[in-house]
Design a protein around this motif. Structure first.
Motif, PDB file in Angstrom:
ATOM      1  N   ILE A 159       0.848  -1.183   0.000  1.00 57.19           N
ATOM      2  CA  ILE A 159       0.000   0.000   0.000  1.00 57.19           C
ATOM      3  C   ILE A 159       0.890   1.242   0.000  1.00 57.19           C
ATOM      4  N   MET A 160       0.843   1.993  -1.073  1.00 57.54           N
ATOM      5  CA  MET A 160       1.673   3.194  -1.200  1.00 57.54           C
ATOM      6  C   MET A 160       0.914   4.396  -0.641  1.00 57.54           C
ATOM      7  N   VAL A 161       1.570   5.145   0.242  1.00 61.28           N
ATOM      8  CA  VAL A 161       0.966   6.358   0.808  1.00 61.28           C
ATOM      9  C   VAL A 161       1.611   7.560   0.131  1.00 61.28           C
ATOM     10  N   TYR A 162       0.759   8.440  -0.376  1.00 61.93           N
ATOM     11  CA  TYR A 162       1.212   9.523  -1.242  1.00 61.93           C
ATOM     12  C   TYR A 162       0.447  10.798  -0.896  1.00 61.93           C
ATOM     13  N   GLY A 163       1.015  11.958  -1.223  1.00 55.86           N
ATOM     14  CA  GLY A 163       0.321  13.210  -0.964  1.00 55.86           C
ATOM     15  C   GLY A 163       1.296  14.361  -0.796  1.00 55.86           C
ATOM     16  N   VAL A 164       0.765  15.533  -0.447  1.00 60.67           N
ATOM     17  CA  VAL A 164       1.613  16.703  -0.227  1.00 60.67           C
ATOM     18  C   VAL A 164       2.094  16.717   1.220  1.00 60.67           C
ATOM     19  N   TYR A 165       3.188  17.458   1.464  1.00 57.32           N
ATOM     20  CA  TYR A 165       3.864  17.337   2.756  1.00 57.32           C
ATOM     21  C   TYR A 165       3.023  17.812   3.937  1.00 57.32           C
ATOM     22  N   ASN A 166       2.145  18.783   3.730  1.00 54.34           N
ATOM     23  CA  ASN A 166       1.398  19.332   4.866  1.00 54.34           C
ATOM     24  C   ASN A 166       0.028  18.689   5.057  1.00 54.34           C
ATOM     25  N   ALA A 167      -0.216  17.608   4.343  1.00 54.77           N
ATOM     26  CA  ALA A 167      -1.533  16.968   4.428  1.00 54.77           C
ATOM     27  C   ALA A 167      -1.626  15.969   5.584  1.00 54.77           C
ATOM     28  N   GLY A 168      -0.471  15.607   6.161  1.00 56.10           N
ATOM     29  CA  GLY A 168      -0.485  14.645   7.269  1.00 56.10           C
ATOM     30  C   GLY A 168      -0.199  13.219   6.842  1.00 56.10           C
ATOM     31  N   LYS A 169       0.568  13.074   5.759  1.00 57.38           N
ATOM     32  CA  LYS A 169       0.904  11.743   5.228  1.00 57.38           C
ATOM     33  C   LYS A 169       1.616  10.878   6.271  1.00 57.38           C
ATOM     34  N   SER A 170       2.641  11.435   6.895  1.00 49.68           N
ATOM     35  CA  SER A 170       3.414  10.663   7.874  1.00 49.68           C
ATOM     36  C   SER A 170       2.595  10.354   9.128  1.00 49.68           C
ATOM     37  N   THR A 171       1.756  11.304   9.533  1.00 50.24           N
ATOM     38  CA  THR A 171       0.900  11.066  10.704  1.00 50.24           C
ATOM     39  C   THR A 171      -0.071   9.943  10.425  1.00 50.24           C
ATOM     40  N   LEU A 172      -0.590   9.886   9.199  1.00 47.81           N
ATOM     41  CA  LEU A 172      -1.508   8.802   8.839  1.00 47.81           C
ATOM     42  C   LEU A 172      -0.803   7.449   8.887  1.00 47.81           C
ATOM     43  N   ILE A 173       0.437   7.407   8.385  1.00 50.77           N
ATOM     44  CA  ILE A 173       1.204   6.159   8.452  1.00 50.77           C
ATOM     45  C   ILE A 173       1.380   5.724   9.906  1.00 50.77           C
ATOM     46  N   ASN A 174       1.754   6.665  10.753  1.00 50.81           N
ATOM     47  CA  ASN A 174       1.924   6.363  12.179  1.00 50.81           C
ATOM     48  C   ASN A 174       0.619   5.881  12.807  1.00 50.81           C
ATOM     49  N   ALA A 175      -0.488   6.479  12.396  1.00 55.93           N
ATOM     50  CA  ALA A 175      -1.793   6.093  12.943  1.00 55.93           C
ATOM     51  C   ALA A 175      -2.150   4.666  12.554  1.00 55.93           C
ATOM     52  N   LEU A 176      -1.872   4.290  11.313  1.00 52.27           N
ATOM     53  CA  LEU A 176      -2.179   2.933  10.866  1.00 52.27           C
ATOM     54  C   LEU A 176      -1.320   1.906  11.612  1.00 52.27           C
TER      55      LEU A 176
END
Length: 212
Positions: free
Chosen positions: A30-47
């Motif tokens: 599952i590839m997580v993609y997006g702009v830097y201020n959208a919370g991409k890394s926080t979403l990964i941490n949440a999962l």
């Protein structure tokens, strides 16, 4: 007789290794993609339920980081704001991904031309896309429905321009508060995770993974 027994044991050993490889291999990438201020890394941490992905600045690395998460592997790629020379890294990972979780900030998403263009590129590649509105300020259900409809309409217009047919009907658009979900998992507060929308998103991911 001894030779036959050895052949049976050898065959069984091969089958054991196949099952072992399957067990150790994630069911999906599952590839997580997006702009830097959208919370991409926080979403990964949440999962994952742990603070493993660095949050904050625009990523300047061309590395792809892999995070095992339940029955799938998360691929964290340079965002769409990363330097242009890193785009090939993302394109290469796109080929390996079974699905793309595209994280956006709900505010202004309908007007963000670059974000919408990247989304259309993903659709052209016939990738399964989960569009996640990471709500840093809570959306009412009414606002979410309105925003979701506006986003679908805009994407449909762009799809028509590219002569893409029947690509939007199966695209889940989900709202989730990644920060709340992460906090809930770190503090073992299940109700907080539920309110954040994380459980619902995980359910949709699992359903997709089971289908492949």
């Amino acid at each position: 007789m001894v030779e036959e027994k050895d052949n049976i044991q050898q065959s069984f050993s091969v089958i054991q290794n196949i099952f072992k490889d399957k067990k150790n291999k994630p069911d999906a990438n599952i590839m997580v993609y997006g702009v830097y201020n959208a919370g991409k890394s926080t979403l990964i941490n949440a999962l994952i339920g742990k603070e493993v992905a660095a949050t904050g600045d625009i990523p300047l690395t061309d590395k792809v980081t892999e995070y095992p998460c339940r029955n799938y592997m998360i691929l964290d790629t340079p965002g769409i704001d990363a330097p242009k020379e890193h785009e090939n890294v993302t394109k290469e990972q796109l080929g390996k991904a079974d699905a793309v979780v595209f994280v956006v900030n709900p505010l202004g998403v309908v007007e963000e031309a670059k974000t919408l263009a990247v989304l259309m590129d993903l659709f052209e590649n016939r990738k399964k896309v989960f569009l996640v509105f990471n709500e840093k300020n809570q959306l009412t259900e009414e606002d979410f429905i309105q925003l979701k409809n506006q986003t679908r309409e805009r994407l449909q217009e762009l799809a028509d321009e590219r002569h893409l047919k029947n690509i939007l009907k199966d695209i889940p658009i989900i709202k989730m508060n990644a920060q709340m979900a992460l906090m809930g998992k770190l503090k073992d507060k299940e109700k907080l995770v539920e309110i954040s929308g994380c459980f619902e998103f995980e359910k949709q991911l699992d359903k997709f993974i089971e289908s492949i």
